[in-house]
Scaffold this motif. Structure first.
Motif, short mmCIF file in Angstrom:
data_model
loop_
_atom_site.label_atom_id
_atom_site.label_comp_id
_atom_site.label_asym_id
_atom_site.label_seq_id
_atom_site.Cartn_x
_atom_site.Cartn_y
_atom_site.Cartn_z
N GLY A 3 0.93 -1.22 0.28
CA GLY A 3 0.12 0.05 0.46
C GLY A 3 0.62 1.26 0.05
N ILE A 4 0.03 2.42 -0.63
CA ILE A 4 0.99 3.49 -0.69
C ILE A 4 1.30 4.27 0.88
N TYR A 5 1.98 4.73 0.98
CA TYR A 5 2.79 5.10 2.54
C TYR A 5 3.08 6.95 2.32
N ALA A 6 2.88 7.34 3.17
CA ALA A 6 3.57 8.89 3.60
C ALA A 6 5.26 8.86 4.55
N LEU A 7 6.27 9.49 4.31
CA LEU A 7 7.51 9.43 4.43
C LEU A 7 8.19 10.70 4.66
N ILE A 8 8.23 11.07 5.79
CA ILE A 8 8.60 12.82 6.18
C ILE A 8 9.91 12.35 7.15
N SER A 9 10.89 12.46 6.41
CA SER A 9 12.48 12.30 6.36
C SER A 9 12.62 14.13 7.61
N PRO A 10 13.78 13.98 8.21
CA PRO A 10 14.38 15.30 9.10
C PRO A 10 14.53 16.15 8.81
N ASP A 11 15.00 16.67 7.69
CA ASP A 11 14.97 17.75 6.85
C ASP A 11 13.75 17.70 5.91
N GLY A 12 12.97 17.43 6.33
CA GLY A 12 11.23 17.95 6.20
C GLY A 12 10.20 17.30 4.57
N ARG A 13 12.00 17.06 4.19
CA ARG A 13 11.02 16.17 2.59
C ARG A 13 9.81 15.01 2.52
N LEU A 14 8.36 15.35 1.73
CA LEU A 14 7.69 14.04 1.94
C LEU A 14 7.36 13.70 0.64
N GLU A 15 8.14 12.18 1.20
CA GLU A 15 7.72 11.25 -0.42
C GLU A 15 6.46 10.00 -0.06
N PHE A 16 6.29 9.95 -0.75
CA PHE A 16 4.82 8.78 -1.02
C PHE A 16 5.45 7.77 -1.66
N HIS A 17 5.68 6.20 -1.22
CA HIS A 17 6.02 5.04 -1.42
C HIS A 17 5.31 4.24 -1.75
N ASP A 18 5.34 2.82 -1.89
CA ASP A 18 4.11 1.70 -1.95
C ASP A 18 5.02 0.26 -1.67
N GLY A 19 5.16 0.18 -0.48
CA GLY A 19 5.69 -1.48 0.27
C GLY A 19 4.64 -1.80 0.82
N VAL A 20 5.10 -3.13 1.99
CA VAL A 20 4.43 -3.83 2.69
C VAL A 20 4.96 -3.70 3.89
N PRO A 21 4.46 -3.61 4.72
CA PRO A 21 4.94 -3.09 6.03
C PRO A 21 5.49 -3.16 6.86
N THR A 90 6.22 7.54 9.35
CA THR A 90 6.07 7.31 7.83
C THR A 90 3.87 7.36 8.51
N ILE A 91 3.46 7.13 7.42
CA ILE A 91 2.13 7.50 7.75
C ILE A 91 1.69 6.31 7.15
N TYR A 92 1.21 5.87 7.27
CA TYR A 92 -0.25 4.95 6.53
C TYR A 92 -1.55 4.53 7.12
N GLY A 93 -2.39 3.84 6.44
CA GLY A 93 -4.02 4.58 6.25
C GLY A 93 -4.56 2.76 7.35
N SER A 94 -6.04 3.46 7.86
CA SER A 94 -6.32 2.46 8.82
C SER A 94 -7.59 2.19 8.75
N ARG A 95 -8.70 1.23 8.37
CA ARG A 95 -10.17 0.79 8.47
C ARG A 95 -10.77 -0.10 9.46
N ILE A 96 -11.31 0.30 9.37
CA ILE A 96 -12.38 -0.99 10.56
C ILE A 96 -13.25 -2.22 9.69
N LEU A 97 -12.73 -3.46 10.20
CA LEU A 97 -12.73 -4.62 9.20
C LEU A 97 -14.73 -4.59 8.93
N PRO A 98 -14.82 -4.88 8.25
CA PRO A 98 -16.52 -4.95 8.33
C PRO A 98 -17.25 -6.57 9.54
N GLY A 99 -17.62 -5.87 9.78
CA GLY A 99 -18.49 -6.59 10.40
C GLY A 99 -17.80 -7.04 11.67
#
Length: 130
Positions: A3-21, A90-99
């Motif tokens: 899934g896509i996640y955000a990476l914010i490094s100490p120099d302030g850069r924001l990058e989006f990557h596709d990766g596993v946990p 890093t910032i990743y998404g979350s959701r509640i599983l149905p049911g």
């Protein structure tokens, strides 16, 4: 699961990557791959959530994890707790599983990516230019 996640490094850069946990955790804590995980926005049945990952011992090892001032401002502006960050975030998404009430990780939605990008653009500006 990738899934896509955000990476914010100490120099302030924001990058989006596709990766596993495991990649997300390694990016958050490159020295130990053992980040602490925390909610930025709680998922609900009707809304996706955001979770952050930062080095678990990063505040104790200042030489290995430089301060990340943009990360603290970004998390607070997104509704998370105000705190200091050291090293990557890093910032990743979350959701509640149905049911169920179980929270599951998921990649960032397009809307979440746009929100993070817009907030980052504001909080990364030098003070006085906002």
């Amino acid at each position: 699961m990738t899934g896509i996640y955000a990476l914010i490094s100490p120099d302030g850069r924001l990058e989006f990557h596709d990766g596993v946990p495991e990649r997300i955790w390694k990016d958050a804590d490159p020295h130990n791959s053992a980040p602490s995980t925390f909610a930025i926005q709680h998922a609900s049945r009707s809304a996706l959530g955001l979770e952050g990952h930062a080095g678990g011992s990063s505040a104790l090892v200042c030489d290995a994890y430089p301060p990340n001032h943009v990360a603290g401002s970004l998390v607070a502006a997104l509704g998370g707790s105000e705190r200091y960050f050291f090293g990557n975030l890093t910032i990743y998404g979350s959701r509640i599983l149905p049911g169920s009430d179980e929270v599951a990780r998921r990649g960032l939605s397009e809307a979440q990516q746009q929100l993070i990008t817009a907030v980052h653009a504001v909080v990364s500006q030098p003070i006085g230019n906002v």
